[in-house]
Write an enzyme that holds these catalytic residues in place. Sequence first.
Site, PDB file in Angstrom:
ATOM      1  N   ARG A  60    -114.442 -44.076  25.132  1.00 14.36           N
ATOM      2  CA  ARG A  60    -115.271 -43.855  23.949  1.00 14.36           C
ATOM      3  C   ARG A  60    -116.733 -43.721  24.368  1.00 14.36           C
ATOM      4  NH1 ARG A  60    -114.201 -44.187  18.927  1.00 14.36           N
ATOM      5  NH2 ARG A  60    -112.300 -45.405  19.243  1.00 14.36           N
TER       6      ARG A  60
ATOM      7  N   ASP B 191    -113.080 -30.647  17.666  1.00 13.17           N
ATOM      8  CA  ASP B 191    -113.524 -31.565  18.703  1.00 13.17           C
ATOM      9  C   ASP B 191    -113.322 -30.900  20.055  1.00 13.17           C
ATOM     10  OD1 ASP B 191    -114.137 -33.405  16.780  1.00 13.17           O
ATOM     11  OD2 ASP B 191    -112.338 -34.620  17.057  1.00 13.17           O
TER      12      ASP B 191
ATOM     13  N   GLU C  34    -115.472 -39.802   8.455  1.00 16.33           N
ATOM     14  CA  GLU C  34    -115.965 -38.551   7.878  1.00 16.33           C
ATOM     15  C   GLU C  34    -114.833 -37.578   7.559  1.00 16.33           C
ATOM     16  OE1 GLU C  34    -115.145 -37.358  11.918  1.00 16.33           O
ATOM     17  OE2 GLU C  34    -116.161 -39.128  11.131  1.00 16.33           O
ATOM     18  N   ASP C  35    -113.767 -37.569   8.368  1.00 15.57           N
ATOM     19  CA  ASP C  35    -112.658 -36.648   8.094  1.00 15.57           C
ATOM     20  C   ASP C  35    -111.888 -37.060   6.841  1.00 15.57           C
ATOM     21  OD1 ASP C  35    -111.860 -38.915   9.376  1.00 15.57           O
ATOM     22  OD2 ASP C  35    -110.531 -37.929  10.804  1.00 15.57           O
TER      23      ASP C  35
ATOM     24  N   TRP D  92    -118.356 -43.567  14.855  1.00 12.90           N
ATOM     25  CA  TRP D  92    -117.009 -43.006  14.857  1.00 12.90           C
ATOM     26  C   TRP D  92    -116.250 -43.346  13.577  1.00 12.90           C
ATOM     27  CZ3 TRP D  92    -112.165 -45.130  14.458  1.00 12.90           C
ATOM     28  CH2 TRP D  92    -111.097 -44.264  14.769  1.00 12.90           C
TER      29      TRP D  92
ATOM     30  N   ASP E 223    -112.382 -32.086  22.844  1.00 15.16           N
ATOM     31  CA  ASP E 223    -111.328 -32.623  23.717  1.00 15.16           C
ATOM     32  C   ASP E 223    -109.921 -32.280  23.238  1.00 15.16           C
ATOM     33  OD1 ASP E 223    -111.319 -34.178  21.469  1.00 15.16           O
ATOM     34  OD2 ASP E 223    -111.613 -36.085  22.491  1.00 15.16           O
TER      35      ASP E 223
ATOM     36  N   HIS F 147    -110.350 -39.809  27.673  1.00 21.55           N
ATOM     37  CA  HIS F 147    -111.725 -40.194  27.994  1.00 21.55           C
ATOM     38  C   HIS F 147    -112.019 -41.544  27.367  1.00 21.55           C
ATOM     39  CE1 HIS F 147    -113.042 -39.306  23.827  1.00 21.55           C
ATOM     40  NE2 HIS F 147    -112.158 -38.338  23.893  1.00 21.55           N
TER      41      HIS F 147
ATOM     42  N   MET G 183    -104.896 -33.928  24.034  1.00 25.46           N
ATOM     43  CA  MET G 183    -106.255 -34.470  24.080  1.00 25.46           C
ATOM     44  C   MET G 183    -106.618 -34.797  25.520  1.00 25.46           C
ATOM     45  SD  MET G 183    -107.840 -37.878  22.252  1.00 25.46           S
ATOM     46  CE  MET G 183    -108.115 -37.100  20.670  1.00 25.46           C
TER      47      MET G 183
END
Length: 362
Positions: free
Chosen positions: A303, A206, A271-272, A268, A208, A301, A298
Amino acid sequence: MTRLLLGVTLERICKAVLLLCLLHFVIIMILYFDVYAQHLDFFSRFNARNASRAHPFSNSSRPNGTVPSYGPPSTNLSATEKPLQPCQETPPGLVGRLLIEFSSPMSMERVQRENPDVRQGGKYTPPDCLPRQKVAILIPFRHREHHLKYWLHYLHPILRRQKVAYGIYIINQFGEDTFNRAKLLNVGFMEALKDDEEYDCFIFSDVDLIPMDDRNLYRCYEQPRHFAVGMDKFGFRLPYAGYFGGVSGLSKSQFLKINGFPNEYWGWGGEDDDIFNRISLNGMKVSRPDIRIGRYRMIKHERDKHNEPNPQRFTKIQNTKMTMKRDGISSLQYRLVEISRQPMYTNITVEIGRPPPRLARG
């Protein structure tokens, strides 16, 4: 008595004369050999220059310093340079814990200025050793230019200290439809191999997440690797045992064994966990660095729009065993929009479609 003293004196004088003669002889020989050596060195260099002119591709003038048994002369190494050795398992230039902050302004110009050795497209190869792997780093992306600057600012120096041969690929989702992280990573795998078929390790990150310790080596291991063990948003702890999010790595063979990532996780989350299930169902185990080394910061931010939590993710995770053979790299479909090679990364913009309509309840 007088004659005796005279005899002793003459004897001493004779010995002194002999010693002086011997000393003179030694000095003459030293000077002689010194002059001889200079002449010998001169003629050696003279002959070497003549040989070089007569045979411009001879071993003395060959940059490689070695004579191949066939083919054209090599131009990689100088006459005195030794062949490169494999990079060390633990690179000697690592510094350990890093100070990561996001308050200082960042620009692409600064990132480029700080990393002059990085080639066009965000590629780098260690100049002083032979890397053990060739790594493609894939970042799913949309509207995160601010985060990307910090990621490149920190990761390029870290990867160079780790003696990684790498290329950085930003997989940018075209349009404003629902975001699909895993499908973008499948696209990244395919496009990176098209760009360079020698990639044998793939790291999925990712944009971030920044590692806080350069001893967290970005490479592939005997088992699939989860790098982001402790994020600051989780109190630097693993949120649950099966967590595989944030930053992960699989070799080419491992990725193909699990049929890549699922394509049907729109929005969101989920998937992981599906990827973790695929790894377990294929008889592999997740490896991780020590919790003290696998720390990440991180960039805070809000969403993203069109990346709302996927309400179907829990049902899909439970069905991984049934879906992983038909949903993955083998069923991937997308349209390549543009490939742009920037100084610090390669941007791949793709259209990946939109989620299927949800069935109405009742």
